[in-house]
Write a protein that holds these residues in place. Structure first.
Motif, PDB file in Angstrom:
ATOM      1  N   GLY A  81       0.794  -1.215   0.000  1.00 38.62           N
ATOM      2  CA  GLY A  81       0.000   0.000   0.000  1.00 38.62           C
ATOM      3  C   GLY A  81       0.829   1.269   0.000  1.00 38.62           C
ATOM      4  O   GLY A  81       0.488   2.236   0.684  1.00 38.62           O
ATOM      5  N   ASP A  91       1.977  -2.208  -4.195  1.00 39.62           N
ATOM      6  CA  ASP A  91       2.698  -3.173  -3.373  1.00 39.62           C
ATOM      7  C   ASP A  91       4.071  -3.388  -3.997  1.00 39.62           C
ATOM      8  O   ASP A  91       4.181  -3.666  -5.195  1.00 39.62           O
ATOM      9  N   HIS A 110      -1.799  -2.149  -5.634  1.00 37.73           N
ATOM     10  CA  HIS A 110      -2.136  -2.654  -4.304  1.00 37.73           C
ATOM     11  C   HIS A 110      -3.445  -3.419  -4.321  1.00 37.73           C
ATOM     12  O   HIS A 110      -4.430  -2.982  -4.924  1.00 37.73           O
TER      13      HIS A 110
END
Length: 349
Positions: A81, A91, A110
């Motif tokens: 995140g 990510d 993410h």
């Protein structure tokens, strides 16, 4: 012949991947980037190689922090995140290879995972842990029972009794870990957080005498009790204290303060119940890298060179099972983790 074409085939596959992929040397210098990474960063690999990666842009600076940590520790790190420019979160997976002494960095959109998905990575580890621990634990318990039965020294009998208690607790925890993907609370009882904290500190002092003199306490004596699984909560507290000690271990002035207090504000994120009972573990170590953020509670995310990244994931899961939660604040010189729990129903006004 197969060996000769594997590197080019791998490079071709990486270059055609739909996500940015970059390769860094063990000195954290970018040596390769696929087409998607060049387009995403707006930089060619030629320009990337000419400069220090972290100085190329704000996004590169953020990624460089993660790369530096992973290369220094020679460990895989995951940051979930992360805001990396534009709309949305990403990510970041920094995967270290001992074989090639290189780091492969991949960036993905993410994805918010449900409980089952987030627990999946730890499931296999839990089963392996339970299997590998039970035989040596049984041997240690048998030896302690023999010492307790045969010795004539009262102090030795007391130590043997403590060994048996700790082995039994660890065995129960191994059973929990064997089904970590679907962990359940064991037998619950009324628990005094102050006594629980003292037991955890004494257990750590026995396991590692270097902690003696480092641990301090600041308890609220009027704190109400909680209902819970004492084995699981004990291990959650031990994990937090052990992490804090690892952070200050090399500092002669390192201190850890275990605190309890009443805080009427926060509510459980999972149940909405009030969680006014707080057990905090505070250390004066270097702090948690900002790039890890909330992802620190994800299994296998760690800042320790020899860590497995399971302690905080376990502690967070245990807090949630008790209708509580864990949060933290960190900056260089001060890190505090808070376990927030509800009051036992009988003690509610």
């Amino acid at each position: 012949m197969t060996a000769a074409i594997e590197p080019s085939a791998a490079a071709l596959a990486a270059d055609q991947a739909a996500i940015p992929i970059l390769i860094f040397s063990d000195e954290a210098r970018c040596v390769w980037a696929n087409t998607q990474a060049e387009e995403w960063l707006g930089l060619s690999i030629r320009n990337i190689r000419k400069s220090r990666f972290g100085e190329l842009s704000a996004v590169c600076a953020h990624l460089a922090d993660i790369v530096d940590q992973a290369c220094d520790a020679r460990r895989t790190l995951v940051a979930l995140g992360r805001p990396l420019g534009g709309a949305g979160l990403y990510d970041v997976h920094a995967r270290w290879s001992d074989q090639h002494e290189q780091l492969a960095l991949s960036v993905l959109p993410h994805q918010s995972m449900g409980a089952k998905a987030s627990e999946a990575p730890a499931l296999g580890f839990g089963r392996m842990l339970a299997h590998e621990l039970k035989n040596p634990l049984a041997s240690v318990r048998g030896a302690a029972q023999l010492i307790r039965r045969e010795t004539e020294l009262e102090g030795a009998r007391d130590l043997a009794r403590l060994i048996i208690q700790d082995v039994d607790r660890i065995t129960r925890l191994a059973d929990h870990w064997s089904r970590v993907g679907d962990i359940r609370l064991g037998e619950q009882s009324e628990i005094n957080l102050n006594l629980l904290a003292v037991s955890a500190m004494e257990s750590l002092n026995r396991a590692d005498p270097a902690t003696i003199g480092v641990l301090r306490e600041n308890f609220d004596p009027s704190l109400p009790s909680i209902n819970g699984d004492p084995d699981l909560l004990m291990q959650a507290v031990l994990n937090l204290i052990q992490n804090a000690f690892d952070a200050v271990r090399s500092d002669p002035g390192g201190t850890i303060t275990v605190e309890t207090r009443y805080d009427a504000g926060p509510r459980s994120r999972s149940s909405g119940h009030p969680t006014p009972l707080v057990l905090s573990v505070r250390d004066n170590g270097p702090g948690i890298p900002e790039s890890l953020g909330p992802g620190i509670f994800t299994p296998f995310v760690t800042t320790k060179p020899a860590g497995e990244g399971l302690g905080l994931a376990f502690a967070a899961r245990i807090a949630a099972l008790h209708d509580g939660q864990i949060d933290f604040e960190s900056r260089p010189g001060t890190t505090v983790f808070n376990i927030r729990l509800p009051i036992a129903k009988k003690d509610l006004p």
